[in-house]
Design an enzyme around this catalytic site. Structure first.
Site, mmCIF file in Angstrom:
data_model
loop_
_atom_site.group_PDB
_atom_site.id
_atom_site.type_symbol
_atom_site.label_atom_id
_atom_site.label_comp_id
_atom_site.label_asym_id
_atom_site.label_seq_id
_atom_site.Cartn_x
_atom_site.Cartn_y
_atom_site.Cartn_z
ATOM 1 N N ASP A 33 0.808 -1.236 0.000
ATOM 2 C CA ASP A 33 0.000 0.000 0.000
ATOM 3 C C ASP A 33 0.834 1.274 0.000
ATOM 4 O OD1 ASP A 33 -2.459 -1.235 -0.005
ATOM 5 O OD2 ASP A 33 -2.463 -1.501 2.179
ATOM 6 N N ALA A 96 18.868 -13.812 -7.785
ATOM 7 C CA ALA A 96 19.315 -15.101 -7.224
ATOM 8 C C ALA A 96 18.159 -15.699 -6.442
ATOM 9 C CB ALA A 96 20.525 -14.917 -6.312
ATOM 10 N N SER A 97 17.938 -16.990 -6.638
ATOM 11 C CA SER A 97 16.900 -17.668 -5.854
ATOM 12 C C SER A 97 17.314 -17.752 -4.397
ATOM 13 C CB SER A 97 16.651 -19.079 -6.404
ATOM 14 O OG SER A 97 17.833 -19.857 -6.325
ATOM 15 N N ASN A 98 18.621 -17.629 -4.141
ATOM 16 C CA ASN A 98 19.101 -17.676 -2.767
ATOM 17 C C ASN A 98 20.417 -16.903 -2.691
ATOM 18 O OD1 ASN A 98 20.111 -18.579 -0.165
ATOM 19 N ND2 ASN A 98 18.482 -20.095 -0.284
ATOM 20 N N TYR A 99 20.478 -15.895 -1.811
ATOM 21 C CA TYR A 99 21.664 -15.033 -1.725
ATOM 22 C C TYR A 99 22.673 -15.509 -0.680
ATOM 23 C CZ TYR A 99 19.955 -11.654 -5.037
ATOM 24 O OH TYR A 99 19.563 -11.053 -6.207
ATOM 25 N N HIS A 131 9.891 -25.111 4.160
ATOM 26 C CA HIS A 131 9.822 -23.683 4.509
ATOM 27 C C HIS A 131 8.645 -23.428 5.440
ATOM 28 C CE1 HIS A 131 12.502 -23.216 1.011
ATOM 29 N NE2 HIS A 131 12.873 -22.080 1.569
ATOM 30 N N LYS A 135 4.976 -19.020 3.157
ATOM 31 C CA LYS A 135 5.584 -18.967 1.813
ATOM 32 C C LYS A 135 4.518 -19.097 0.739
ATOM 33 C CE LYS A 135 9.522 -20.640 -0.847
ATOM 34 N NZ LYS A 135 9.816 -19.264 -1.307
ATOM 35 N N GLY A 141 12.332 -21.298 -4.944
ATOM 36 C CA GLY A 141 13.251 -20.913 -6.022
ATOM 37 C C GLY A 141 14.557 -21.661 -5.905
#
Ligand SMILES: NC(=O)C1=CN([C@@H]2O[C@H](COP(=O)(O)OP(=O)(O)OC[C@H]3O[C@@H](n4cnc5c(N)ncnc54)[C@H](OP(=O)(O)O)[C@@H]3O)[C@@H](O)[C@H]2O)C=CC1
Ligand SMILES: O=C(O)C1=N[C@H](C(=O)O)C[C@H](O)C1
Length: 233
Positions: A33, A96-99, A131, A135, A141
């Protein structure tokens, strides 16, 4: 460095804490919002929002010439379009799907294991991801990136959440359990034994630190990059 945050939920708040610890300033916090925000002083933006909004946020950054670190999962049907838009606008973009450093090392280990196991047809591969219950997307990912790594190294052709598909398909099991930050398992199962590698996130700090490091790295660059570029692996 001035950072704009798209998504100020669980990840946005963790990224804020780690960015402040590293001496950065948060100049915008944008949620569903939020209408009153100013991107003019942002050196870089980081998006951890929701799947249906990520692509729009990324394009908004390209239009405003702000390098964008994208961590939101579940929107990748539009990844090629985002890459094309980045090039058209001479932008800077990392997805990236995972950092987390640990998961990026796990991605490499997963590929090396897949290459080794491809010589032994007694073993069948499968993936499992667990997870937290908020989620929005499944599979994760990260699980998709793991599946892509296996496909690159073996005769597997695709992944599926349907575990009864043919031998060319990698089955992915998705589990949702309260408060789990993210656990990924690659399993090779034979009639007589099982080989597993597991990455378990203890909290969200690893994801957030990796995203801030990626933002520091991307700030003055142009082009489309991955975490392999950032980490030099
Ligand atoms: N790549 C990686 O390393 C990681 C990726 N992720 C991914 O990051 C994403 C976010 O995860 P998480 O923080 O846990 O989720 P949360 O649900 O906690 O946060 C999402 C936030 O996005 C906001 N949002 C909704 N619409 C928009 C919009 N149009 N623009 C900007 N923000 C918006 C929501 O606001 P509101 O509450 O107002 O709706 C909410 O605050 C997920 O896709 C997740 O899979 C997560 C961890 C690591
Ligand atoms: O939604 C999450 O929380 C996470 N999402 C990412 C994914 O989909 O792989 C990364 C991490 O596992 C946490």
């Amino acid at each position: 460095m001035n950072i704009a945050l798209f998504g100020y939920g669980k990840m946005g708040k963790t990224i804020e804490r780690i960015a402040l610890e590293r001496g950065h300033t948060i100049v915008a916090k944008i949620d569903f919002d939020t209408t009153d925000y100013d991107l003019s002083s942002a050196d870089v933006a980081i998006d951890f929002s929701i799947p249906k909004e990520a692509f729009n946020n990324i394009n908004l950054c390209f239009k405003n010439s702000i390098p964008i670190v994208s961590g939101t999962t579940g929107w990748l049907d539009k990844y090629d379009e985002a890459v094309a838009n980045c090039k058209t606008n001479n932008g800077a973009f990392i997805y990236a799907s995972n950092y987390s450093l640990g998961v990026n090392l796990f991605f490499e280990l997963n590929k090396q294991l897949a290459k080794l196991m491809s010589k032994f047809d007694a073993y069948e591969v499968s993936l499992e991801e667990t997870h937290h219950t908020q989620k929005l997307d499944a599979p994760s990912g990260t699980a998709i990136t793991l599946a892509e790594g296996i496909i690159e190294q073996t005769s597997k052709e695709k992944w599926s959440l349907d575990v009864t598909e043919d031998e060319k398909t990698i089955p992915i099991i998705s589990k949702r359990i309260e408060n789990v930050p993210g656990t990924h398992v690659t399993s090779y199962t034979s009639e007589v034994d099982e080989i597993e590698i597991t990455h378990t996130a203890k909290n969200r700090d690893g994801f957030a630190l990796g995203a801030v490091i990626a933002a520091e790295w991307l700030k003055d660059k142009k082009g489309v990059f991955t975490m392999k570029d950032v980490l030099g692996i």
